[in-house]
Design a protein around this motif. Structure first.
Motif, PDB file in Angstrom:
ATOM      1  N   SER A  84       0.847  -1.191   0.000  1.00 18.48           N
ATOM      2  CA  SER A  84       0.000   0.000   0.000  1.00 18.48           C
ATOM      3  C   SER A  84       0.880   1.238   0.000  1.00 18.48           C
ATOM      4  O   SER A  84       2.086   1.153   0.188  1.00 18.48           O
ATOM      5  CB  SER A  84      -0.890   0.025   1.239  1.00 18.48           C
ATOM      6  OG  SER A  84      -1.706  -1.100   1.252  1.00 18.48           O
ATOM      7  N   GLY A  85       0.225   2.377  -0.186  1.00 12.69           N
ATOM      8  CA  GLY A  85       0.948   3.652  -0.161  1.00 12.69           C
ATOM      9  C   GLY A  85       0.564   4.470   1.053  1.00 12.69           C
ATOM     10  O   GLY A  85      -0.438   4.194   1.715  1.00 12.69           O
ATOM     11  N   LYS A  86       1.373   5.483   1.332  1.00 14.64           N
ATOM     12  CA  LYS A  86       1.095   6.353   2.480  1.00 14.64           C
ATOM     13  C   LYS A  86      -0.251   7.045   2.303  1.00 14.64           C
ATOM     14  O   LYS A  86      -0.982   7.252   3.266  1.00 14.64           O
ATOM     15  CB  LYS A  86       2.187   7.420   2.598  1.00 14.64           C
ATOM     16  CG  LYS A  86       3.526   6.875   3.017  1.00 14.64           C
ATOM     17  CD  LYS A  86       4.529   8.004   3.123  1.00 14.64           C
ATOM     18  CE  LYS A  86       5.897   7.446   3.477  1.00 14.64           C
ATOM     19  NZ  LYS A  86       6.914   8.470   3.597  1.00 14.64           N
ATOM     20  N   PHE A  87      -0.560   7.385   1.058  1.00 11.99           N
ATOM     21  CA  PHE A  87      -1.820   8.075   0.782  1.00 11.99           C
ATOM     22  C   PHE A  87      -3.012   7.222   1.217  1.00 11.99           C
ATOM     23  O   PHE A  87      -3.963   7.727   1.814  1.00 11.99           O
ATOM     24  CB  PHE A  87      -1.897   8.399  -0.710  1.00 11.99           C
ATOM     25  CG  PHE A  87      -3.202   9.011  -1.129  1.00 11.99           C
ATOM     26  CD1 PHE A  87      -3.570  10.270  -0.691  1.00 11.99           C
ATOM     27  CD2 PHE A  87      -4.066   8.335  -1.972  1.00 11.99           C
ATOM     28  CE1 PHE A  87      -4.772  10.843  -1.076  1.00 11.99           C
ATOM     29  CE2 PHE A  87      -5.269   8.895  -2.367  1.00 11.99           C
ATOM     30  CZ  PHE A  87      -5.617  10.151  -1.918  1.00 11.99           C
ATOM     31  N   GLN A  88      -2.928   5.928   0.938  1.00 18.70           N
ATOM     32  CA  GLN A  88      -4.037   5.029   1.324  1.00 18.70           C
ATOM     33  C   GLN A  88      -4.212   4.995   2.840  1.00 18.70           C
ATOM     34  O   GLN A  88      -5.325   4.957   3.341  1.00 18.70           O
ATOM     35  CB  GLN A  88      -3.755   3.618   0.818  1.00 18.70           C
ATOM     36  CG  GLN A  88      -4.072   3.430  -0.653  1.00 18.70           C
ATOM     37  CD  GLN A  88      -3.773   2.017  -1.112  1.00 18.70           C
ATOM     38  OE1 GLN A  88      -2.665   1.543  -0.919  1.00 18.70           O
ATOM     39  NE2 GLN A  88      -4.734   1.370  -1.724  1.00 18.70           N
ATOM     40  N   ARG A  90      -3.265   7.388   5.011  1.00 21.54           N
ATOM     41  CA  ARG A  90      -3.794   8.692   5.460  1.00 21.54           C
ATOM     42  C   ARG A  90      -5.293   8.792   5.146  1.00 21.54           C
ATOM     43  O   ARG A  90      -6.073   9.324   5.928  1.00 21.54           O
ATOM     44  CB  ARG A  90      -3.042   9.832   4.774  1.00 21.54           C
ATOM     45  CG  ARG A  90      -1.605   9.929   5.261  1.00 21.54           C
ATOM     46  CD  ARG A  90      -0.967  11.256   4.878  1.00 21.54           C
ATOM     47  NE  ARG A  90       0.434  11.248   5.247  1.00 21.54           N
ATOM     48  CZ  ARG A  90       1.438  11.169   4.383  1.00 21.54           C
ATOM     49  NH1 ARG A  90       1.194  11.100   3.098  1.00 21.54           N
ATOM     50  NH2 ARG A  90       2.691  11.146   4.795  1.00 21.54           N
TER      51      ARG A  90
ATOM     52  N   ALA B  78      -0.178  14.621  -1.641  1.00 20.42           N
ATOM     53  CA  ALA B  78       0.429  13.308  -1.916  1.00 20.42           C
ATOM     54  C   ALA B  78       0.944  13.253  -3.351  1.00 20.42           C
ATOM     55  O   ALA B  78       2.028  12.732  -3.621  1.00 20.42           O
ATOM     56  CB  ALA B  78      -0.588  12.199  -1.674  1.00 20.42           C
ATOM     57  N   GLU B 133      -2.809   5.106  -5.910  1.00 18.65           N
ATOM     58  CA  GLU B 133      -3.073   5.075  -4.462  1.00 18.65           C
ATOM     59  C   GLU B 133      -2.078   4.194  -3.725  1.00 18.65           C
ATOM     60  O   GLU B 133      -1.705   4.474  -2.600  1.00 18.65           O
ATOM     61  CB  GLU B 133      -4.504   4.592  -4.193  1.00 18.65           C
ATOM     62  CG  GLU B 133      -5.532   5.658  -4.508  1.00 18.65           C
ATOM     63  CD  GLU B 133      -6.916   5.318  -4.011  1.00 18.65           C
ATOM     64  OE1 GLU B 133      -7.154   4.139  -3.713  1.00 18.65           O
ATOM     65  OE2 GLU B 133      -7.755   6.226  -3.945  1.00 18.65           O
ATOM     66  N   ASN B 135       0.963   3.790  -4.473  1.00 17.94           N
ATOM     67  CA  ASN B 135       2.327   4.300  -4.554  1.00 17.94           C
ATOM     68  C   ASN B 135       2.518   5.717  -4.039  1.00 17.94           C
ATOM     69  O   ASN B 135       3.647   6.202  -3.997  1.00 17.94           O
ATOM     70  CB  ASN B 135       2.821   4.213  -5.997  1.00 17.94           C
ATOM     71  CG  ASN B 135       3.133   2.784  -6.388  1.00 17.94           C
ATOM     72  OD1 ASN B 135       4.160   2.246  -6.023  1.00 17.94           O
ATOM     73  ND2 ASN B 135       2.204   2.152  -7.103  1.00 17.94           N
ATOM     74  N   LEU B 136       1.443   6.369  -3.680  1.00 22.61           N
ATOM     75  CA  LEU B 136       1.600   7.761  -3.224  1.00 22.61           C
ATOM     76  C   LEU B 136       1.900   7.812  -1.737  1.00 22.61           C
ATOM     77  O   LEU B 136       1.441   6.967  -0.991  1.00 22.61           O
ATOM     78  CB  LEU B 136       0.328   8.550  -3.532  1.00 22.61           C
ATOM     79  CG  LEU B 136       0.016   8.770  -5.005  1.00 22.61           C
ATOM     80  CD1 LEU B 136      -1.278   9.540  -5.171  1.00 22.61           C
ATOM     81  CD2 LEU B 136       1.128   9.526  -5.712  1.00 22.61           C
TER      82      LEU B 136
END
Lengths: 200, 136
Positions: A84-88, A90, B78, B133, B135-136
């Motif tokens: 997953s990413g940090k955006f997900q 947050r 992001a 999503e 990768n951000l």
């Protein structure tokens, strides 16, 4: 390496494999300890039914690394998290806040520690956020819990820790947990619920 | 590549492409670098549909995905922190949405046939949103 309940470490040298009627195939290990490294003087023999052996690791004893694994092809269950990413993460925090406000009219700020770069660790954190979200909503279903929460907490903070603890600190509910340790167990719903109820 | 094809590309570059890039920049709140491999996009004989397929294949899904992420400040931030460049090409004649998008070191690579499955805009939008999503 065989660890006994009393805390001593023993080595087991396989010396015989035999069929015992009614008991299956038995592996006999001669036990030696640090004081009797040649095995002389120790009469303890460990009997293990081969059916009970899931896999055998071949180790380089000098380097203490696993050279090979002989298994019964029974998969060893270790959870693999989606990346997953940090955006997900947050976004999941935000959804957590929004849902609590929508359903309980309680404003709460969800905070985390500095998010890791590793996608799998973020995947675990994302999943655990979902679990905590679900359990908190479950707790807040009752009116008395909502009243208590409103008077006690304004924030939920996730704290990276090797221990699992739920602590009240000023107006913050601190949840200590190994959030980024992908090999650690996940949060048990019922235990989390009972720990939250304790601080309410 | 004949003069007729080069004219079609030039018209696209100076018209629709400029507008689409400007729309994307406005949407995300900063100017993103684009690197389009025009030669690879022209490596087929369907020049009569390029003016619509380029948009449908590459830009409409991009706009859709970016719109859903940049709907609030958190998403815009992001994107600004993590997305530095967008590469568009048709290198492998790929027509599957799932295999179209790669994200590495801040670079989003879009590799899709410039004419096949052009109408599958929604499918590509979903696949791209998922990739971004994660990768951000």
């Amino acid at each position: 390496m065989i660890k006994s309940k009393s805390g001593s470490n023993l080595k087991g040298i396989p010396f015989k494999i035999d069929d015992l009627s009614g008991e299956g195939t038995i592996l006999y290990l001669k036990l030696i300890d640090d004081y009797n490294s040649n095995g002389i003087g120790i009469s303890n023999i460990l009997h293990i039914n081969l059916e009970m052996v899931e896999y055998v690791e071949f180790m380089d004893t000098n380097e203490e690394v696993i050279i090979d694994i002989l298994s019964k092809r029974v998969p060893i269950k270790t959870k693999v998290y989606d990346k997953s990413g940090k955006f997900q993460v947050r976004k999941a925090f935000k959804e957590f806040e929004n849902t609590i406000y929508k359903q309980c009219k309680i404003e709460v700020c969800v905070q985390g520690f500095e998010l890791p770069e590793d996608g799998q660790q973020l995947g675990r954190l994302l999943q655990l956020t979902g679990t905590i979200h679900r359990v908190v909503l479950d707790v807040l279903e009752s009116e008395d819990a909502q009243e208590s929460w409103s008077s006690l907490f304004k924030e939920v903070e996730f704290v990276e820790s090797s221990k699992f603890e739920v602590i009240k600190k000023e107006m913050t509910l601190l949840i200590h947990f190994p959030f980024t340790d992908v090999k650690a167990e996940e949060i048990p719903d019922e235990l989390l619920k009972s720990l939250i109820l304790k601080v309410l | 590549m004949g003069l007729a094809e080069r004219r079609i590309i030039k018209e696209f570059q100076e018209g629709a492409y400029k507008n689409l890039v400007s729309e994307i920049n406005q949407l995300i709140g900063f100017n993103i670098e684009f690197d389009v491999d025009w030669n690879s996009l022209m490596s087929n004989e369907y020049s009569d549909i390029w003016d619509t397929t380029f948009s449908k294949v590459y830009f409409q899904p991009l706009l859709g995905a970016l719109k859903s992420i940049a709907e609030d400040d958190m998403g815009k931030e992001a994107l600004k922190d993590s997305l530095h460049k967008i590469v568009i090409k048709d290198e492998s004649d790929n027509s599957s949405a799932r295999n179209t998008y790669k994200f590495e070191n801040g670079v989003l690579v879009i590799d899709h046939s410039s004419y096949m499955n052009a109408d599958f805009v929604e499918e590509r939008t979903g696949a791209l949103t998922e990739v971004l999503e994660k990768n951000l």
